[in-house]
Design a protein around this motif. Structure first.
Motif, PDB file in Angstrom:
ATOM      1  N   ALA A 118       0.811  -1.216   0.000  1.00  0.00           N
ATOM      2  CA  ALA A 118       0.000   0.000   0.000  1.00  0.00           C
ATOM      3  C   ALA A 118       0.839   1.259   0.000  1.00  0.00           C
ATOM      4  N   VAL A 119       1.983   1.244   0.659  1.00  0.00           N
ATOM      5  CA  VAL A 119       2.792   2.464   0.775  1.00  0.00           C
ATOM      6  C   VAL A 119       3.933   2.514  -0.232  1.00  0.00           C
ATOM      7  N   GLY A 120       4.127   1.428  -1.000  1.00  0.00           N
ATOM      8  CA  GLY A 120       5.271   1.359  -1.896  1.00  0.00           C
ATOM      9  C   GLY A 120       5.298   2.484  -2.915  1.00  0.00           C
ATOM     10  N   LEU A 121       4.182   2.702  -3.619  1.00  0.00           N
ATOM     11  CA  LEU A 121       4.149   3.754  -4.635  1.00  0.00           C
ATOM     12  C   LEU A 121       4.260   5.140  -4.003  1.00  0.00           C
ATOM     13  N   GLY A 122       3.689   5.298  -2.803  1.00  0.00           N
ATOM     14  CA  GLY A 122       3.832   6.572  -2.099  1.00  0.00           C
ATOM     15  C   GLY A 122       5.282   6.873  -1.770  1.00  0.00           C
ATOM     16  N   MET A 123       6.046   5.852  -1.421  1.00  0.00           N
ATOM     17  CA  MET A 123       7.466   6.036  -1.155  1.00  0.00           C
ATOM     18  C   MET A 123       8.213   6.432  -2.428  1.00  0.00           C
ATOM     19  N   VAL A 124       7.811   5.844  -3.561  1.00  0.00           N
ATOM     20  CA  VAL A 124       8.445   6.201  -4.836  1.00  0.00           C
ATOM     21  C   VAL A 124       8.182   7.664  -5.163  1.00  0.00           C
ATOM     22  N   VAL A 125       6.957   8.129  -4.940  1.00  0.00           N
ATOM     23  CA  VAL A 125       6.616   9.532  -5.194  1.00  0.00           C
ATOM     24  C   VAL A 125       7.481  10.458  -4.339  1.00  0.00           C
ATOM     25  N   ALA A 376       1.181   0.281 -20.735  1.00  0.00           N
ATOM     26  CA  ALA A 376      -0.043   0.719 -20.066  1.00  0.00           C
ATOM     27  C   ALA A 376       0.113   0.773 -18.551  1.00  0.00           C
ATOM     28  N   ALA A 377       0.714  -0.259 -17.961  1.00  0.00           N
ATOM     29  CA  ALA A 377       0.814  -0.301 -16.507  1.00  0.00           C
ATOM     30  C   ALA A 377       1.701   0.818 -15.968  1.00  0.00           C
ATOM     31  N   THR A 378       2.818   1.095 -16.648  1.00  0.00           N
ATOM     32  CA  THR A 378       3.706   2.165 -16.195  1.00  0.00           C
ATOM     33  C   THR A 378       3.018   3.522 -16.299  1.00  0.00           C
ATOM     34  N   ALA A 379       2.359   3.778 -17.443  1.00  0.00           N
ATOM     35  CA  ALA A 379       1.662   5.045 -17.616  1.00  0.00           C
ATOM     36  C   ALA A 379       0.507   5.190 -16.631  1.00  0.00           C
ATOM     37  N   LEU A 380      -0.219   4.098 -16.384  1.00  0.00           N
ATOM     38  CA  LEU A 380      -1.362   4.151 -15.481  1.00  0.00           C
ATOM     39  C   LEU A 380      -0.920   4.399 -14.042  1.00  0.00           C
ATOM     40  N   THR A 381       0.205   3.813 -13.664  1.00  0.00           N
ATOM     41  CA  THR A 381       0.739   4.080 -12.326  1.00  0.00           C
ATOM     42  C   THR A 381       1.108   5.552 -12.182  1.00  0.00           C
ATOM     43  N   ALA A 382       1.763   6.108 -13.204  1.00  0.00           N
ATOM     44  CA  ALA A 382       2.122   7.526 -13.160  1.00  0.00           C
ATOM     45  C   ALA A 382       0.880   8.399 -13.067  1.00  0.00           C
ATOM     46  N   LEU A 383      -0.169   8.058 -13.809  1.00  0.00           N
ATOM     47  CA  LEU A 383      -1.401   8.837 -13.774  1.00  0.00           C
ATOM     48  C   LEU A 383      -2.115   8.691 -12.434  1.00  0.00           C
ATOM     49  N   GLY A 384      -2.153   7.473 -11.904  1.00  0.00           N
ATOM     50  CA  GLY A 384      -2.821   7.250 -10.630  1.00  0.00           C
ATOM     51  C   GLY A 384      -2.167   7.961  -9.473  1.00  0.00           C
ATOM     52  N   MET A 385      -0.850   8.211  -9.580  1.00  0.00           N
ATOM     53  CA  MET A 385      -0.120   8.907  -8.516  1.00  0.00           C
ATOM     54  C   MET A 385       0.179  10.363  -8.870  1.00  0.00           C
ATOM     55  N   ALA A 386      -0.346  10.844 -10.006  1.00  0.00           N
ATOM     56  CA  ALA A 386      -0.004  12.191 -10.466  1.00  0.00           C
ATOM     57  C   ALA A 386      -0.485  13.269  -9.505  1.00  0.00           C
TER      58      ALA A 386
END
Length: 469
Positions: A118-125, A376-386
């Motif tokens: 759950a926090v992994g992408l938040g840490m990347v941001v 698609a997955a890379t772009a969607l992750t970037a959009l979801g965390m934009a």
């Protein structure tokens, strides 16, 4: 930390990816080993399903709460606690001598997996505030996912046939221990920027209960029927709890999920698109494995090897091409390119034969699927965390992971039910692949509503600060 800031960020990313690898690896390995587990522990079909479902329910139900707790208590703290819990539970799974012990340990695994994921992408941001570096980091995350899935399919067969099913869980011990030790040393301490109002405890209970019941209804709907009392009852209860959660969030002084987040067009469309994309792709993975084993009579290891080229294509595109495409064309166009490739690739699989199977010709479309998913997955992750700000990056990460799990559960349940609902086995698979392609086409149309380029959200509290450990 003695490393320079740039090197330290990439080392921290490697730690985050190692934890994600372990969680993803576990999912694909466990699926391969289920027949051996059933034989050894003498589990019936219903009990065997709970070896998977106990994990999925805990994981999917706790992602949103775990992401918000990361914002409130510190994402580093939640991540490391999740890795520790997942690793310890993996050891208990490997030691399990009864079905009850294994299912209970799998539930704890799901809790730990939810906390770490759950926090992994938040840490990347937080680590990569610059869009170009962030796109590269998300590409590395995508590569980790494909590597875990492909490695798990092969490694699961090797470990199960060579050492026994217990080792599919014991393999997590060295990975988890390394990730935990490296994380204590390399992960930056982040400030709990959203901790002023505390935790919305009633909201946390409503959303966790609602999501768990919702995931339970989805995973039980396939085997027991979508109109059965065992499916409709939990589904209705889930809707009531989630509706109460939304009302609570609209009135609470410090909501767990501020509704303003879901009102952002980029966030809302990205998450809806992800449900369709992941539903089609996770369903495809399960269906293709079933087709190869049940129709073409491949073994577990052979099935993993047959699906390996597509997984490797995902990894190559995610790591080497997706970030460049985003930098040149923007997130939306990269996503649309990926979805177009996916729609064509999955649509071509409706041609799979009952006999006269030719690996090179009949599975060639899976390379289109691999390339499309990488973009698609890379772009969607970037959009979801934009739209992520320091105060809610963990929450947005939790939301994105939650819609991923909901999409995966729905896709697998619905598409496998379609595949098994026809008297003609191959006809059922073709129907399911056609429906999956339709879902991807719907995702493509939905994604056209996204902005052409996405600017980072304003950093009202500043990014997390690197602090020496």
């Amino acid at each position: 930390m003695s490393e320079n800031p740039s090197r330290a960020r990439w080392l921290a990313l490697a730690v985050v990816c190692a934890g994600m690898l372990m969680v993803i690896l576990d999912g694909s390995i466990t699926t391969v080993a289920l027949p051996a587990i059933q034989d050894d522990l003498h589990i019936g079909r219903a009990g065997l399903a709970w070896v998977v479902d106990a994990y999925v329910i805990a994981f999917g139900g706790l992602l949103l709460l775990a992401g918000r707790l990361g914002d409130l208590l510190g994402r580093r703290r939640i991540y490391l606690a999740g890795i520790a819990a997942f690793t310890a539970a993996s050891v208990l799974c490997g030691l399990a001598a009864t079905p009850a012990m294994l299912i209970g340990a799998r539930f704890v695994q799901g809790i730990g997996g939810a906390m770490a994921s759950a926090v992994g992408l938040g840490m990347v941001v937080g680590l990569f505030p610059e869009p170009a570096d962030r796109a590269k980091a998300f590409g590395a995350v995508g590569f980790t996912g494909s590597a875990g899935a492909s490695l798990g399919q092969v490694l699961g067969g090797v470990l199960t046939e060579g050492l026994g099913w217990h080792w599919i869980f014991f393999i997590n011990l060295p990975i988890g221990a390394a990730a935990l030790l490296a994380g204590l040393r390399l992960l930056p301490r982040d400030r709990a920027v959203a901790a002023k109002g505390g935790v919305d405890v009633p909201g946390a209970g409503l959303v966790t209960g609602g999501l768990m019941l919702g995931v339970y209804a989805i995973v039980e709907g396939g085997p027991h029927g979508w109109t059965s009392a065992g499916t409709l009852g939990p589904a209705a209860a889930a809707l009531v709890l989630l509706a109460a959660f939304v009302l609570r969030q609209a009135r609470a002084a410090t909501p767990l999920l501020p509704l303003r987040i879901l009102a952002r067009r980029t966030t809302a469309v990205a998450n809806l698109t992800q449900i369709l994309l992941v539903g089609a792709m996770f369903g495809f993975q399960v269906l293709l494995a079933l087709y190869l084993q049940n129709v073409q009579h491949y073994g577990a290891l052979g099935t993993g090897l047959a699906m390996l080229p597509a997984a490797l294509t995902i990894g190559v595109v995610s790591l080497l091409l997706a970030a460049r495409a985003i930098g040149r064309f923007g997130e939306r166009r990269t996503l649309l390119l990926g979805l177009a490739l996916l729609t064509v690739g999955l649509g071509l699989l409706v041609r799979l034969p009952a006999g006269g199977f030719d690996y090179a010709a009949d599975l060639l479309p899976t390379l289109l699927l691999g390339g499309g998913f990488g973009f698609a997955a890379t772009a969607l992750t970037a959009l979801g965390m934009a739209d992520a700000r320091p105060a809610d990056a963990g929450l947005l990460s939790g939301v994105l992971n939650t819609t991923q799990q909901v999409g995966a559960a729905l896709g697998v349940a619905v598409l496998t039910a379609l595949a098994g609902g026809s008297g003609d086995a191959v006809g059922g698979f073709r129907l399911a692949f056609g429906v999956g392609a339709t879902l991807l086409l719907a995702a493509f149309l939905l994604a056209t509503a996204l902005p052409a380029r996405t600017a980072p959200a304003p950093a009202d509290a500043g990014p997390p600060v690197l602090v020496a450990n």
